[in-house]
Design an enzyme around this catalytic site. Sequence first.
Site, PDB file in Angstrom:
ATOM      1  CG  HIS A   1    -139.486 -34.019 -35.296  1.00 33.43           C
ATOM      2  ND1 HIS A   1    -140.202 -33.345 -34.567  1.00 33.43           N
ATOM      3  CD2 HIS A   1    -138.478 -33.534 -35.555  1.00 33.43           C
ATOM      4  CE1 HIS A   1    -139.793 -32.205 -34.582  1.00 33.43           C
ATOM      5  NE2 HIS A   1    -138.678 -32.155 -34.962  1.00 33.43           N
TER       6      HIS A   1
ATOM      7  CG  HIS B   1    -105.041   3.951 -25.479  1.00 38.11           C
ATOM      8  ND1 HIS B   1    -105.701   4.435 -26.692  1.00 38.11           N
ATOM      9  CD2 HIS B   1    -104.193   3.213 -26.073  1.00 38.11           C
ATOM     10  CE1 HIS B   1    -105.220   4.336 -27.696  1.00 38.11           C
ATOM     11  NE2 HIS B   1    -104.178   3.218 -27.444  1.00 38.11           N
TER      12      HIS B   1
ATOM     13  CD  GLU C   1    -106.820  -3.627 -26.543  1.00 34.71           C
ATOM     14  OE1 GLU C   1    -107.344  -2.933 -27.340  1.00 34.71           O
ATOM     15  OE2 GLU C   1    -106.264  -3.307 -25.616  1.00 34.71           O
ATOM     16  CG  HIS C   2    -102.441  -4.272 -28.073  1.00 34.42           C
ATOM     17  ND1 HIS C   2    -103.041  -3.413 -27.231  1.00 34.42           N
ATOM     18  CD2 HIS C   2    -102.793  -4.048 -29.363  1.00 34.42           C
ATOM     19  CE1 HIS C   2    -103.738  -2.661 -27.934  1.00 34.42           C
ATOM     20  NE2 HIS C   2    -103.914  -3.075 -29.046  1.00 34.42           N
TER      21      HIS C   2
ATOM     22  CG  ASP D   1    -102.841   0.891 -31.888  1.00 35.50           C
ATOM     23  OD1 ASP D   1    -103.347  -0.239 -31.865  1.00 35.50           O
ATOM     24  OD2 ASP D   1    -102.259   1.445 -30.926  1.00 35.50           O
TER      25      ASP D   1
ATOM     26  CD  GLN E   1    -101.553  -0.290 -26.092  1.00 38.42           C
ATOM     27  OE1 GLN E   1    -102.808  -0.169 -25.991  1.00 38.42           O
ATOM     28  NE2 GLN E   1    -100.753   0.311 -27.268  1.00 38.42           N
TER      29      GLN E   1
END
Length: 433
Positions: free
Chosen positions: A423, A265, A330-331, A364, A262
Amino acid sequence: MNPSLLKYRGRLAALSPEARRRLLDRTGTSDSRVAQRTADIIARVRRDGDKALRDMAREFDRAELQSLEVPRSVCEEALASLEPRLKDALARAARNIAKAHAAQKPQATEVETEPGILVGRRPDPLGRVGVYAPGGRAVYPSSVLMGVVPAKVAGVGEVIVCSPPGPDGKPSAGVLAAAALAGADRVFALGGAGAVAALAYGTQSVPRVDRIVGPGNAYVAAAKLQVVDAVAIDAPAGPSEILVVADSSADPEAVAREMLAQAEHDPDACCVTVTVGDVLAKAVATAVERAAARAKRQEIVTKALSERGAVLSVDSLEEAWPFVAEFAPEHLLIATTSPMADLPKARNAGTVFVGQYASVAYGDYMTGANHVLPTAGLARAYSGLSVLDFYRWTTYQRVTRDAAARLAEDVGLLADSEGLFAHAEAARGWRKS
């Protein structure tokens, strides 16, 4: 061992309030300059359309675009030219993504709330979606599959891919090949905030879409947030992140590999491991530092780990789960003795990898689960991309004449109480005389 490589080390409970706040708050990686430049780009595209897109390709990508759209034949040629083993791997990934997402397809529902009153809800595929595929620091054909394949499974009418052009005026061959393999209907050589603006508002060449999905850099993320008045998006997203929860059964080297995967990235990636016990924490930190020293993307990895890397210890797994829910990664990788038993305790994660063998890299690319996921703690409320993102729901209700008569007076009373007298009259018009 370089003690300064990881930003945070020690006991989770001993983190200062400021350090804990910084770990939990991952929203501060963008700045006002990005937001303003993004707004300017969007305004240019809305004003000048295709001309703005061509000008920006020249400015940002150093590409002269003869045509914004890439012919289908060029995508097919890219697929045919792909190295056979890579082509087979992409095809395998696409099959698994299709299979996993087909199992998620929603069903229509109907219920009779009272005799004569039917309420239903029907999933309708979107008419047109845009899939963004990055092409800056790295190129991600896998992201094309993650966006296009679920959209096709859902039955979306038209799927459009946008990805930045290279100097030759075309997106990368890998992206083009993936678009052809996944069945994208159209592909445009457009990147960044300009692509998002074109998809959101339309230009002379680019049709307006109903939803934009896919990861991107800070400008893409900012643009998606700025166009939500005109188009739906998947979820706000930022730099990659991982949280590993590990006990004595975990292999420290394997945990280190996941953190490095990670960290490579993005310099702003956030990589955290929480271990049961100090001994494992020390072993993981040592393994991370060794791996970082030989990383091929060392500059990126080192910056990520030194600014947002952490190896923290707890006395028991029970102490880790509240932090997981608060961090909302996220993970999330559960590297414990009984990971399936621990899975129900894991809340607020974009996707959970159960057991140390379930490398995030497998998710992934190949398991079939989607890798387009919420970041920065937004997994508290957002989910990862799924087939559900490519539907809108039509709600309908049927009322018989007898049921209308039974509803009339109570609905009239409620409408009167809110001062909505027309109404009330509409409701009471079906009273039985």
